[in-house]
Design an enzyme around this catalytic site. Structure first.
Site, PDB file in Angstrom:
ATOM      1  N   HIS A  98      30.904  37.936  38.236  1.00  0.00           N
ATOM      2  CA  HIS A  98      30.971  37.450  40.347  1.00  0.00           C
ATOM      3  C   HIS A  98      31.643  38.244  40.832  1.00  0.00           C
ATOM      4  CE1 HIS A  98      27.432  34.804  41.330  1.00  0.00           C
ATOM      5  NE2 HIS A  98      27.195  34.648  40.939  1.00  0.00           N
ATOM      6  N   ASP A 103      29.526  33.907  44.071  1.00  0.00           N
ATOM      7  CA  ASP A 103      29.742  32.345  43.367  1.00  0.00           C
ATOM      8  C   ASP A 103      30.180  31.630  44.539  1.00  0.00           C
ATOM      9  OD1 ASP A 103      31.754  33.825  43.455  1.00  0.00           O
ATOM     10  OD2 ASP A 103      32.138  33.280  41.573  1.00  0.00           O
ATOM     11  N   TYR A 293      20.509  50.117  53.949  1.00  0.00           N
ATOM     12  CA  TYR A 293      21.696  48.973  55.222  1.00  0.00           C
ATOM     13  C   TYR A 293      21.990  49.541  55.823  1.00  0.00           C
ATOM     14  CZ  TYR A 293      22.104  45.956  50.943  1.00  0.00           C
ATOM     15  OH  TYR A 293      21.414  45.335  49.582  1.00  0.00           O
ATOM     16  N   GLU A 367      40.947  29.185  44.772  1.00  0.00           N
ATOM     17  CA  GLU A 367      39.272  27.662  45.564  1.00  0.00           C
ATOM     18  C   GLU A 367      39.753  27.366  46.247  1.00  0.00           C
ATOM     19  OE1 GLU A 367      37.572  28.229  41.008  1.00  0.00           O
ATOM     20  OE2 GLU A 367      39.016  26.783  41.963  1.00  0.00           O
TER      21      GLU A 367
END
Length: 388
Positions: A98, A103, A293, A367
């Protein structure tokens, strides 16, 4: 403390555990078997109705009012990158990682699901949760739209962690956010010959060099300096021996542009230059491009409301970006259908060495950004439903 921020703080351990579990067992493309099972397990635990699709995408919904729906999107796929970090949650799947923070996006979305489910009775509408595969590959957003992800939706929101922005700050761009992309392949054909006698052949390597040089003239001499376009040749393969004239070269690259007109102009000019440069040197060339895209922009009303909520509630420091990104994002497909807001969530922390670029083997996040992401996603969805 604001209730959304308070609840998000209480959900931190949950989100951290989810993020680390996903980081240890990354999956790519739409082969998200363990990832989707983990998402399902939490949705069932929260008693949230959902439907899983054949591409491992999931659409869930909180609230019973169908006349006022706001969507939150989280991409779930990882990358084919080796994880070289020395952390307890290092990837256990060799060659997969990741490395772009999806994630974290999934963990934040599950945290927001828990928070919003808790206040479901207070919602003036419904919040749709889109867990999407294949953002990094073929554009899973298109499939999710086909599955009905945007039916009845009035607006959609997505975030992306950003290692260039400190944790505790949020960045958003008014207007155009991201570039369009067009991957392409060029096949140059000549005539093989002995390297000692080049006049007997048609050198596809030489022609390829001329094509590469001429393509850069589009950017430097045909596109206004105030506009944005990039043409990159990233892969070349040709020749069989060092002393032979190559009969064929295959090149692959990508065109990135901001704005539909520039996109169409660049595609047309690349095709023209490839074909005519090859003819000039007695060869031939084929240009084949993929409709990648599209470019997209943030809705003005959503941007202004988002900025006011961030500043009013003090969830994070707000940074208004002054330049669009030349990177691409398949969130553009949602933005083509309904008003949208896409923003960057700071995850950088120099103190802990969290400074490495995304798509790299040492990428990581602070985090604590999970708390801010959960609070902002939940609060913005809640306020949008009230406003609409």
């Amino acid at each position: 403390m604001d209730e959304f921020l308070k609840e998000s703080n209480e959900l931190f351990s949950l989100m951290q555990n989810i993020r680390r579990e996903l980081h240890m067992y990354p999956e790519i493309d739409n082969k998200l078997y363990k990832t989707s099972e983990l998402v399902e397990s939490y949705l069932r635990n929260f008693n949230i109705k959902y439907k899983k699709y054949s591409n491992n995408g999931i659409i869930a919904e909180i609230g019973s009012k169908k006349d006022n729906i706001v969507a939150l999107r989280a991409d779930m796929d990882a990358l084919e990158v080796f994880d070289l970090k020395d952390v307890p949650y290092k990837s256990k799947v060799e060659g997969y990682m990741h490395a772009c923070g999806h994630d974290a996006h999934t963990a934040i979305q599950i945290g927001a699901a828990a928070l919003l489910k808790k206040i479901e009775g207070e919602l003036d509408g419904s919040v749709r949760l889109i867990f999407q595969p294949a953002e990094e590959t073929y554009g899973g957003a298109k499939e999710m739209i086909e599955y009905g992800a945007l039916e009845g939706v009035k607006s959609i929101i997505a975030l992306h962690v950003d290692e260039t922005i400190d944790t505790g700050k949020i960045g958003a761009k008014r207007g155009v956010v991201s570039a369009a992309s067009n991957p392409f392949k060029i096949i140059v054909r000549g005539k093989g010959a002995h390297g000692a006698y080049p006049e007997d052949g048609v050198d596809s390597v030489y022609i390829s060099a001329k094509i590469i040089d001429n393509l850069q003239g589009i950017i430097s001499r045909e596109i206004a300096a105030v506009n944005n376009a990039v043409i990159t040749i990233g892969k070349i393969n040709g020749g069989t021996a060092l002393n032979a004239i190559s009969s064929e070269v295959i090149m692959e690259g990508i065109i990135r542009t901001l704005g539909k007109d520039i996109r169409e102009y660049c595609i047309d000019r690349v095709s023209n230059i490839v074909e005519n440069t090859a003819k000039m040197y007695r060869g031939e060339a084929v240009f084949d491009f993929i409709e990648g895209y599209p470019s997209f922009e943030n809705d003005e009303l959503l941007f202004n409301l988002f900025k006011s909520i961030i500043n009013e509630k003090n969830y994070a420091g707000f940074i208004e970006a002054d330049k669009p990104s030349m990177g691409v994002e398949d969130f553009a497909y949602y933005a083509q259908k309904v008003p949208s807001l896409y923003y960057k969530l700071g995850c950088r922390n120099e103190k802990f060495g969290i400074i490495n670029p995304s798509h790299g083997s040492y990428f990581d996040i602070d985090e604590k950004c999970l708390i801010i992401g959960c609070a902002v996603q939940s609060a913005f969805a809640y306020k949008l439903l009230k406003r609409e």
